[in-house]
Scaffold this active site. Structure first.
Site, PDB file in Angstrom:
ATOM      1  CG  ASP A  12      -2.202   1.063   0.816  1.00 22.54           C
ATOM      2  OD1 ASP A  12      -3.107   0.356   0.710  1.00 22.54           O
ATOM      3  OD2 ASP A  12      -1.923   2.155   1.549  1.00 22.54           O
ATOM      4  CB  ALA A  34      -0.139  -0.358  -6.013  1.00 25.15           C
ATOM      5  CG  ASP A  41     -10.135  -3.584  -2.730  1.00 26.08           C
ATOM      6  OD1 ASP A  41     -10.772  -2.990  -3.684  1.00 26.08           O
ATOM      7  OD2 ASP A  41     -10.376  -3.700  -1.559  1.00 26.08           O
ATOM      8  CB  CYS A 101     -14.686   0.809  -5.053  1.00 24.67           C
ATOM      9  SG  CYS A 101     -13.329   2.069  -5.109  1.00 24.67           S
TER      10      CYS A 101
END
Length: 397
Positions: free
Chosen positions: A253, A282, A302, A342
């Site tokens: 992260d 990332a 993600d 998302c």
């Protein structure tokens, strides 16, 4: 306020009043007859919405500063008071108590729970409220009092961060309306793992409950596996994998504080010896791991919303494709790749196409074995595509 004393708001003749009758929760500014009176209405004020023939449609909350001019709250003859708020919260709580054994969940998911623009996440006896619509900001004291009455929580935090409040013309001042903020991260049990949630300094409300079923699915694939969790935040996929018996997990992260919380979670679970972190970009980390000759049984990516709006869609899809292209070579033959989005602007079909294209560009082939969505504490409003934002694709390569 009695419905009889409320101002009236009329839809234009060509606007789709039938959609509102059938449950559509938003009315945009270009669908409303606007004049000096309507434009001068106080953000968050209540009104009765009428069709072009002056037939009453709904009780709405108004915000002249927003593209969403009116949010549907209830039928036209309803009085919005403390009892109304308590009834909505009791209905939301009843669903969660059926779904979960412990009080850690999203308690209110905005329109789908009948409280437009309101997000409430519960962490035991502490709740974090995001009043992302003007009406909820105006009625925050009543909303908080109703929340305490219905759930018995001791502490309520108002989180005013995020892009949505800015679009509504609202401030970014976070407060503690009831009780006190925790003096450190709170442990949250989920899928056999322990997550440390920073309710005051973390992202959003402190933890992402929406990925719970996808964490669980990935964990089933991870028994005895080496796992790579990219864009890990506080260790969502990696800690669930370790709880399910993964031999090792590496969390990547860009946020050092998030990785520190992940390490605290691993320590609380007693799995620190199987857990490692790597801070940094990332994309660069994926390239570096490939250069180091690393391979994993399970790789999960993600990322944050690469396509938060329609304007960002094409660039976002290219980013999702690139993630898949960089991640696929790190998956051993017969291993699993999980890719998440998302971004509500990138629908499932577009996201799947971009991900599959990226895998192909990496020279890999695979079968799509599972498609996941947000958990049931994030219900989908059937007439609001934006509420179905989360997608998770699991491939066997």
């Amino acid at each position: 306020m009695s419905p009889l004393s409320l101002p009236r708001l009329r839809m234009k003749p060509k606007a789709n009043a039938r959609a509102v009758r059938h449950g559509a929760p938003w009315v945009y500014d270009n669908e409303i007859v606007t004049d000096r009176r309507t434009k001068a209405m106080t953000p968050g004020a209540l009104a009765v919405l009428e069709d072009a023939d002056r037939a009453e449609l709904a009780l709405v909350a108004v915000n002249p500063n927003s593209r969403i001019f009116a949010r549907v709250l209830d039928g036209p003859g309803v009085t919005l008071d403390r009892a109304w708020l308590e009834a909505r919260l009791r209905a939301a709580l009843a669903l969660r108590e059926v779904l979960f054994d412990a009080p850690f969940y999203r308690l209110v998911h905005a329109e789908a729970d009948g409280l437009p623009g309101v997000i409430i996440d519960r962490f035991g006896d502490t709740a974090v409220v995001q009043p992302n619509a003007a009406w909820a900001d105006v009625l925050l004291n009543d909303l908080v009092a109703a929340l305490v009455s219905v759930t018995g929580v001791k502490n309520v935090l108002k989180n005013a961060g995020g892009r949505t409040r800015g679009l509504e013309g609202l401030d970014d001042v976070s407060t503690v309306p009831v009780g006190q903020a925790p003096d450190g991260p709170l442990p949250v049990p989920m899928n056999g793992a322990t997550y440390m949630a920073d309710l005051t300094g973390g992202q959003k409300t402190g933890l992402f409950f929406d990925q719970r079923p996808n964490h669980a699915f990935a964990a089933r694939l991870s028994r005895g596996a080496r796992v790579l969790d990219v864009f890990s935040h506080v260790g969502g996929f990696s800690l669930a994998a370790l709880a399910a018996g993964a031999t090792s997990a590496l969390a990547v992260d860009g946020s050092a504080p998030a990785l520190d919380l992940a390490q605290q979670g691993a320590a609380a679970m007693g799995v620190s010896d199987r857990f490692a972190t790597r801070q940094g970009d990332a994309f660069a980390a994926l390239e570096a791991l490939a250069a180091e000759g690393e391979s994993f049984d399970v790789v999960i990516c993600d990322p944050p919303a690469f396509a938060p709006s329609k304007q960002a869609l094409e660039a976002g899809l290219r980013a999702y494709e690139r993630i898949a292209k960089l991640a696929a070579p790190l998956v051993r033959e017969g291993g699993f790749l999980g890719l998440c989005s998302c971004s509500h602007a990138a629908d499932l079909s577009k996201f799947r196409q971009a991900s599959t294209r990226g895998i192909g560009r990496a020279g890999r082939r695979g079968a799509l074995i599972h498609t996941g969505f947000a958990g049931p504490d994030h219900p989908l409003h059937p007439q609001l595509a934006e509420s179905g934002y989360l997608k998770a694709l699991f491939y066997r390569l």
